[in-house]
Write a protein that holds these residues in place. Structure first.
Motif, PDB file in Angstrom:
ATOM      1  N   LYS A 191       0.831  -1.207   0.000  1.00 50.89           N
ATOM      2  CA  LYS A 191       0.000   0.000   0.000  1.00 50.89           C
ATOM      3  C   LYS A 191       0.869   1.262   0.000  1.00 50.89           C
ATOM      4  O   LYS A 191       0.524   2.269   0.612  1.00 50.89           O
ATOM      5  N   LEU A 192       1.977   1.235  -0.700  1.00 55.29           N
ATOM      6  CA  LEU A 192       2.927   2.344  -0.667  1.00 55.29           C
ATOM      7  C   LEU A 192       2.335   3.638  -1.222  1.00 55.29           C
ATOM      8  O   LEU A 192       2.576   4.722  -0.676  1.00 55.29           O
ATOM      9  N   SER A 193       1.585   3.529  -2.308  1.00 56.87           N
ATOM     10  CA  SER A 193       1.057   4.750  -2.933  1.00 56.87           C
ATOM     11  C   SER A 193       0.040   5.448  -2.036  1.00 56.87           C
ATOM     12  O   SER A 193      -0.090   6.675  -2.071  1.00 56.87           O
ATOM     13  N   GLU A 194      -0.683   4.685  -1.225  1.00 57.86           N
ATOM     14  CA  GLU A 194      -1.620   5.288  -0.266  1.00 57.86           C
ATOM     15  C   GLU A 194      -0.864   6.090   0.788  1.00 57.86           C
ATOM     16  O   GLU A 194      -1.317   7.144   1.234  1.00 57.86           O
ATOM     17  N   GLN A 195       0.296   5.584   1.180  1.00 60.48           N
ATOM     18  CA  GLN A 195       1.047   6.203   2.263  1.00 60.48           C
ATOM     19  C   GLN A 195       1.893   7.389   1.796  1.00 60.48           C
ATOM     20  O   GLN A 195       1.981   8.398   2.499  1.00 60.48           O
ATOM     21  N   PHE A 196       2.513   7.252   0.615  1.00 57.35           N
ATOM     22  CA  PHE A 196       3.469   8.273   0.178  1.00 57.35           C
ATOM     23  C   PHE A 196       2.972   9.126  -0.987  1.00 57.35           C
ATOM     24  O   PHE A 196       3.515  10.200  -1.236  1.00 57.35           O
ATOM     25  N   GLY A 197       1.972   8.638  -1.708  1.00 61.00           N
ATOM     26  CA  GLY A 197       1.552   9.319  -2.922  1.00 61.00           C
ATOM     27  C   GLY A 197       2.420   8.903  -4.103  1.00 61.00           C
ATOM     28  O   GLY A 197       3.524   8.381  -3.933  1.00 61.00           O
ATOM     29  N   GLU A 198       1.930   9.114  -5.297  1.00 61.87           N
ATOM     30  CA  GLU A 198       2.659   8.697  -6.495  1.00 61.87           C
ATOM     31  C   GLU A 198       3.807   9.666  -6.803  1.00 61.87           C
ATOM     32  O   GLU A 198       3.782  10.833  -6.409  1.00 61.87           O
ATOM     33  N   ASN A 199       4.809   9.142  -7.501  1.00 59.18           N
ATOM     34  CA  ASN A 199       5.954   9.939  -7.965  1.00 59.18           C
ATOM     35  C   ASN A 199       6.678  10.647  -6.810  1.00 59.18           C
ATOM     36  O   ASN A 199       7.021  11.825  -6.903  1.00 59.18           O
ATOM     37  N   SER A 200       6.935   9.906  -5.736  1.00 63.39           N
ATOM     38  CA  SER A 200       7.491  10.502  -4.516  1.00 63.39           C
ATOM     39  C   SER A 200       8.987  10.278  -4.328  1.00 63.39           C
ATOM     40  O   SER A 200       9.621  10.995  -3.556  1.00 63.39           O
ATOM     41  N   PHE A 201       9.563   9.262  -4.989  1.00 60.24           N
ATOM     42  CA  PHE A 201      10.955   8.902  -4.730  1.00 60.24           C
ATOM     43  C   PHE A 201      11.771   8.845  -6.024  1.00 60.24           C
ATOM     44  O   PHE A 201      11.282   8.442  -7.077  1.00 60.24           O
ATOM     45  N   ASP A 202      13.043   9.232  -5.895  1.00 57.03           N
ATOM     46  CA  ASP A 202      13.962   9.153  -7.023  1.00 57.03           C
ATOM     47  C   ASP A 202      14.399   7.713  -7.277  1.00 57.03           C
ATOM     48  O   ASP A 202      14.731   7.349  -8.412  1.00 57.03           O
ATOM     49  N   ALA A 203      14.439   6.919  -6.216  1.00 57.23           N
ATOM     50  CA  ALA A 203      14.864   5.525  -6.331  1.00 57.23           C
ATOM     51  C   ALA A 203      14.275   4.721  -5.180  1.00 57.23           C
ATOM     52  O   ALA A 203      13.955   5.269  -4.119  1.00 57.23           O
ATOM     53  N   VAL A 204      14.131   3.422  -5.419  1.00 60.35           N
ATOM     54  CA  VAL A 204      13.630   2.499  -4.399  1.00 60.35           C
ATOM     55  C   VAL A 204      14.492   1.242  -4.457  1.00 60.35           C
ATOM     56  O   VAL A 204      14.819   0.756  -5.547  1.00 60.35           O
ATOM     57  N   TYR A 205      14.873   0.723  -3.294  1.00 57.64           N
ATOM     58  CA  TYR A 205      15.568  -0.564  -3.285  1.00 57.64           C
ATOM     59  C   TYR A 205      14.914  -1.497  -2.272  1.00 57.64           C
ATOM     60  O   TYR A 205      14.228  -1.066  -1.348  1.00 57.64           O
ATOM     61  N   CYS A 206      15.159  -2.774  -2.473  1.00 55.26           N
ATOM     62  CA  CYS A 206      14.625  -3.812  -1.591  1.00 55.26           C
ATOM     63  C   CYS A 206      15.644  -4.936  -1.513  1.00 55.26           C
ATOM     64  O   CYS A 206      16.072  -5.449  -2.547  1.00 55.26           O
ATOM     65  N   ILE A 207      16.039  -5.285  -0.321  1.00 58.12           N
ATOM     66  CA  ILE A 207      17.031  -6.343  -0.121  1.00 58.12           C
ATOM     67  C   ILE A 207      16.370  -7.532   0.566  1.00 58.12           C
ATOM     68  O   ILE A 207      16.098  -7.499   1.779  1.00 58.12           O
ATOM     69  N   GLU A 208      16.032  -8.532  -0.217  1.00 56.82           N
ATOM     70  CA  GLU A 208      15.484  -9.801   0.283  1.00 56.82           C
ATOM     71  C   GLU A 208      14.232  -9.606   1.136  1.00 56.82           C
ATOM     72  O   GLU A 208      14.049 -10.301   2.136  1.00 56.82           O
ATOM     73  N   ALA A 209      13.363  -8.695   0.734  1.00 57.80           N
ATOM     74  CA  ALA A 209      12.165  -8.416   1.539  1.00 57.80           C
ATOM     75  C   ALA A 209      10.857  -8.667   0.799  1.00 57.80           C
ATOM     76  O   ALA A 209       9.887  -9.122   1.404  1.00 57.80           O
ATOM     77  N   THR A 210      10.796  -8.365  -0.495  1.00 54.44           N
ATOM     78  CA  THR A 210       9.533  -8.528  -1.212  1.00 54.44           C
ATOM     79  C   THR A 210       9.168  -9.993  -1.421  1.00 54.44           C
ATOM     80  O   THR A 210       8.064 -10.298  -1.879  1.00 54.44           O
ATOM     81  N   VAL A 211      10.058 -10.913  -1.049  1.00 52.78           N
ATOM     82  CA  VAL A 211       9.695 -12.327  -1.031  1.00 52.78           C
ATOM     83  C   VAL A 211       8.556 -12.571  -0.040  1.00 52.78           C
ATOM     84  O   VAL A 211       7.806 -13.551  -0.159  1.00 52.78           O
TER      85      VAL A 211
END
Length: 348
Positions: A154-174
Motif C-alpha cells: 500500500k505504498l502509494s496510499e502512504q506516500f503518494g505517487e511519484n514521490s521517490f527518485d529511487a527504491v531498493y529492496c534487499i530480500e524483503a519482497t519475497v
C-alpha cells in the motif's frame, strides 16, 4: 485481541507463527498456502517478532546474504553487497530513496553513508522499527534516515505517487503475497525515470515443484524464513515486465563461480571461516553453537525474558538453515536474483 509488549512485539502472533504450516511439511496443501498468503502480515510479523533478536545475535544487523571473496570478512561482505546495489542503481547525493522492508536499518545506514542520499525506511514490524531508530540515532544518521510503519502493498496510499527518485529492496519482497502487487506499488511511488533495485529470494529454473523433494525444500525455507510462498525466478522477471519497468539488468549473483559460496556461514564449519573475527559467527551455525543458542532461548522464554513462542521460531530457523545450504548446493534456490528496473519517463 493480543496486547503488544512494550517493545512492539505481540506475544500471541509469535505463538501462532509455526501454526501456519503443517507439522509434516510433506503434507502442505494449496489450502495452507492460500491461508498464509491471505494472512501474510500476521505470518511475517509473527516471524520477525520471534526471529529479530536471533538474527542479530547469530548473523548481523543486516538480515541478508552476500557473495564472498576469499579472505573477506563476513561484515565486510555484507556491506559490499549493499554498496554494490547502490552503485548499480546510480544513487547520488541528494536523492530521496525508499528502503522497502528495511529491517533494523543496517543496509540503510550503509547506503546513506556510501551514496550520501536521504532514505526513508518502511517496515510493518514495530519491534524492528524501534531498534532501527535507536541504532540510527546512535550512528548519528537520524537527519539522513527516517523510518515509518507501513505495508509495502500500500505504498502509494502512504506516500503518494511519484514521490521517490529511487527504491531498493534487499530480500524483503519475497514476503509479499504477489510480486506484481509489491513491484506495482513501488512503480507508483517512483518518479518517472526512477530506478528500482532488488535482491530477490527465488527458486531457480532448475526447481520443479512436481518433484516432491523440490517442493519440500521450498516449504522448509518458507517455514523457517517467514515466507508465505516461494516462487521461481521466471515469475520475478515477468512481474517486473508486467508492471511496466524497463528491465535494465538481471542476474542471479549466486550463479557466479565464486570460490566461497554465499551459504558458507550456514554450514557451521569453522575451518571455512575467512577471518579470525568470523570464527564466532560460523560457530553459532554449528551443531554445538545451535545447541547453546537454543538451550539459552528455551530458558529465557521459560523465565519470561523472551515472548512465548520464540523457541519454536528459533527451531524453524534451524530447518531453514539446513534447507538454504541444500538449496544453494543444488542450485535450486537463490537469495540474490538481482534486478534493476527503470520507470519509463513517459507513460506507454
Amino acid at each position: 485481541m493480543s496486547t503488544p509488549i512494550a517493545d512492539g512485539r505481540v506475544q500471541k502472533r509469535v505463538e501462532r507463527y509455526t501454526k501456519f504450516w503443517q507439522k509434516d511439511l510433506t503434507r502442505e496443501s494449496e489450502v495452507d498456502n492460500k491461508n498464509r498468503l491471505d494472512k501474510y502480515t500476521e505470518v511475517v510479523n509473527g516471524y520477525y517478532d520471534g526471529a529479530t533478536e536471533l538474527y542479530e545475535y547469530g548473523w548481523a544487523q543486516s538480515f541478508h546474504f552476500s557473495r564472498f571473496y576469499k579472505g573477506e570478512g563476513f561484515l565486510q561482505s555484507l556491506a559490499r553487497h549493499e554498496h554494490y546495489l547502490a552503485a548499480h542503481m546510480g544513487l547520488r547525493p541528494g536523492m530521496r530513496v525508499l528502503d522497502v522492508g528495511c529491517g533494523v536499518g543496517a543496509p540503510a545506514r550503509q547506503i546513506a553513508r556510501f551514496a550520501d542520499v536521504q532514505i526513508v525506511g518502511i517496515n510493518n514490524n514495530e519491534f524492528q522499527l524501534g531498534r532501527a531508530r535507536r541504532y540510527t540515532e546512535k550512528a548519528g544518521l537520524s537527519d539522513q534516515i527516517t523510518y515509518v510503519k507501513g505495508d509495502f502493498m500500500k505504498l502509494s496510499e502512504q506516500f503518494g505517487e511519484n514521490s521517490f527518485d529511487a527504491v531498493y529492496c534487499i530480500e524483503a519482497t519475497v514476503h509479499a503475497p504477489t510480486w506484481e502487487g509489491a513491484y506495482g506499488e513501488i512503480f507508483k511511488v517512483l518518479k518517472p525515470g526512477g530506478v528500482f533495485g532488488v535482491y530477490e529470494w527465488c527458486m531457480t529454473d532448475a526447481w520443479d515443484p512436481s518433484i516432491p523433494a523440490h517442493k519440500e525444500l521450498a516449504h522448509q525455507i518458507e517455514f523457517g524464513s517467514g515466507i508465505p510462498e516461494l516462487r521461481p525466478i521466471r515469475l520475478a522477471r515477468q512481474a517486473m515486465k508486467n508492471v511496466g519497468y524497463e528491465l535494465v539488468h538481471e542476474e542471479d549473483l549466486a550463479d557466479r563461480p565464486d570460490e566461497i559460496p554465499w551459504y558458507y556461514p550456514l554450514e557451521g564449519d569453522i575451518s571455512k571461516a575467512q577471518t579470525a573475527w568470523d570464527y564466532l559467527t560460523v560457530w553459532r551455525m554449528s551443531w554445538s553453537g545451535k545447541l547453546v543458542t537454543h538451550t539459552a532461548v528455551r530458558f529465557m522464554e521459560l523465565f519470561g525474558l523472551l515472548p512465548k513462542g520464540t523457541w519454536e521460531v528459533g527451531e524453524s530457523l534451524k530447518v531453514a538453515g539446513d534447507a538454504l545450504v541444500k538449496g544453494g548446493q543444488t542450485k535450486l534456490f537463490t537469495p540474490m536474483f538481482f534486478m534493476i528496473g527503470r520507470k519509463p519517463t513517459q507513460a506507454n
